[in-house]
Design an enzyme around this catalytic site. Structure first.
Site, short mmCIF file in Angstrom:
data_model
loop_
_atom_site.label_atom_id
_atom_site.label_comp_id
_atom_site.label_asym_id
_atom_site.label_seq_id
_atom_site.Cartn_x
_atom_site.Cartn_y
_atom_site.Cartn_z
CG HIS A 178 128.12 -21.32 47.33
ND1 HIS A 178 126.84 -21.44 46.84
CD2 HIS A 178 128.92 -21.89 46.39
CE1 HIS A 178 126.87 -22.07 45.67
NE2 HIS A 178 128.13 -22.35 45.37
CG HIS A 194 125.76 -23.88 41.72
ND1 HIS A 194 125.89 -25.21 42.02
CD2 HIS A 194 126.76 -23.24 42.33
CE1 HIS A 194 126.96 -25.36 42.79
NE2 HIS A 194 127.50 -24.18 43.00
#
Lengths: 332, 332
Positions: free
Chosen positions: B58, B219
């Site tokens: 991330h 995700h």
């Protein structure tokens, strides 16, 4: 091509609207031309004004670098195309404070022609003096300095020029320092995957699934060679060999490192690339004074990156240390 | 999969090395655990410490948000996987100043388990008090608040928590304000193209060339529906309908807007998206107090974005206005 846009013909105007809406305290549209943006924050010490510009598609370049300590205004071109002289003249008129304007742009035929024309127009019609520094940091684009393209290294030239202007220097000195910054700066890029032009849907270049292009320009201009994709370590080694053989960066020198993502390459990869850059500089006892890692001057959703080094003397260090406050570039 | 990496098994450690090498004045590796990073800049007024963390992939989340005015340390997990309790405990030990530690993490089973275990371990073994705020801003992930995932809205929770800590508040008050920030925050995302997991080379989800996924998690978790790709205007309309029907954001309210790119979506598109968000808020007379546009919490090279709104009261405005100085997030 898969893009989250509306009408492909309106992407520039819509991106500018979304930009000004995001940062109304920093930037406004020029009253003179719709492709001209004017900064709202200006150091009271600053006499000389700084104008940047170039094609769109490089966001947050170039509009993101208008703000305190950086540029006073930006002229915005179509995608990967120079702004015309009219918005350049418009920005010049709005930002000049009677002390002249420094133009900073990349070494591309269209930009050269349009900025030079704007310069003549403002000289004659507005009696405003302008001078230029032309970014040509891309070592892969030519052996001859004057023929080299400007890529991400321009960001560092903006920073030095902005600091020099904030220090209250006159036009000749701001130009001198910006030119010194440019002369001390070298970059080289890698292409991994193309971007797509909104109006045509065409890719900016072609590569096989297992290929990369060494020395790619940031509009997809051909590089030195296409090769099977290598590891970050091997790839950075090639880049650094090409940058270091310029004989600018010597043992005990202080340098700025800029790892610039072209758009679609993950931040994870950019930091791994920085690790490899750092390892090579450490080996050579070249001292990293400051590092920037991120998507600073992109090519829309192109995959790839560039590495830039700028050698610092004490004056340039003072410029790099100077605070900036732009929408997309802040340094405390 | 085309990634500029070395050994896929080493991406996390190498990215952390490249990260610490880039910002040595901001961050260091913990002496207690290699997956723990500790900030070097801390407001002298600050008593309570703030710990963030989550899976890698991330970037610049979450390590980019350690710094003055934000978090004091970060625990780093594998790609899209929670950090284990050990590095969380290590960070807790290093950053606690005797006033307790606030944990902020997303509402995922692995994070819940590991952060709760770390909390029990530090309570018993180190006599450090910890409390938690769990990000659950993604309206597309469930009708039930407690079942919702945390996505980009966590950035705003970090900012409020960091400001509250800088103001010298005690642990209960820092937690209260961070929880208020979370309760006032809603997000929704769109997926356009997958990212690829370095070790397997597998895409995070499948979409046809003309498809997008509405409500995608960061995700690659499934969203509400797969549909033919729409314009930015139509897409943002769907997102905003889903966010606004939560009945949090009313006429004359002040809000923060966060347009977060997942990685491969161009900045050009993000600003066009912001234009559309702005138009809808203007129509409803909801006042944009502050806008953030960029790749703040990505999913490697995933294509897509999310829109987040946070409603502000006077206290939260003070927190949003507070200066921060992190490697990847600076506010003057």
């Amino acid at each position: 091509m898969k893009k989250m846009i509306n009408n492909p013909d309106n992407v520039i105007d819509e991106l500018m609207s979304g930009y000004v809406a995001a940062y109304p305290e920093y930037i406004r549209r020029s009253e003179l031309h719709q492709r001209a943006l004017i900064g709202k924050k200006r150091n009271p010490q600053r006499k000389v004004s700084v104008l940047i510009g170039g094609g769109s598609g490089h966001e947050p370049g170039f509009l993101g670098y208008v703000g305190q300590g950086m540029a006073d205004g930006v002229a915005v071109g179509n995608i990967f195309a120079s702004p015309s002289p009219i918005p350049i003249q418009a920005v010049t008129r709005e930002i000049d404070q009677g002390h002249g304007v420094l133009y900073i742009y990349g070494n591309y035929a269209g930009d050269l022609m349009n900025f030079e024309m704007a310069s003549e127009m403002t000289e004659i019609e507005d009696e405003i003096t302008t001078v230029a520094v032309i970014g040509n940091d891309d070592v892969a684009s030519s052996k001859t300095l004057d023929d080299r393209r400007g890529i991400a290294g321009e960001l560092l030239v903006y920073k030095v020029a902005g600091a020099a202007a904030d220090f209250g220097h006159d036009l000749a000195e701001v130009r001198r320092l910006a030119q010194l910054a440019n002369d001390n700066t070298r970059s080289m890029g890698i292409g991994l995957s193309p971007c797509y032009l909104p109006q045509t849907g065409k890719p900016s270049f072609d590569l096989e699934d297992n290929e990369m292009e060494i020395g790619l320009g940031h509009h997809g201009e051909p590089g030195i060679e296409k090769t099977t994709i290598r590891t970050a370590q091997e790839t950075v080694k090639v880049i650094m060999q090409n940058i270091l053989k310029e004989n600018i960066y010597q043992e005990n020198d202080d340098v700025v490192v800029l790892v610039n993502g072209l758009g679609a390459t993950s931040q994870m990869e950019l930091y791994i690339i920085n690790k490899e850059v750092n390892a090579i500089l450490n080996e050579r006892n070249i001292n990293v004074y400051k590092t920037y890692v991120g998507n600073f001057i992109t090519s829309m959703e192109m995959g790839g990156f560039s590495v830039t080094l700028m050698k610092l003397d004490e004056t340039l260090k003072g410029c790099i240390d100077h605070a900036v406050d732009c929408p997309n570039f802040k340094e405390v």
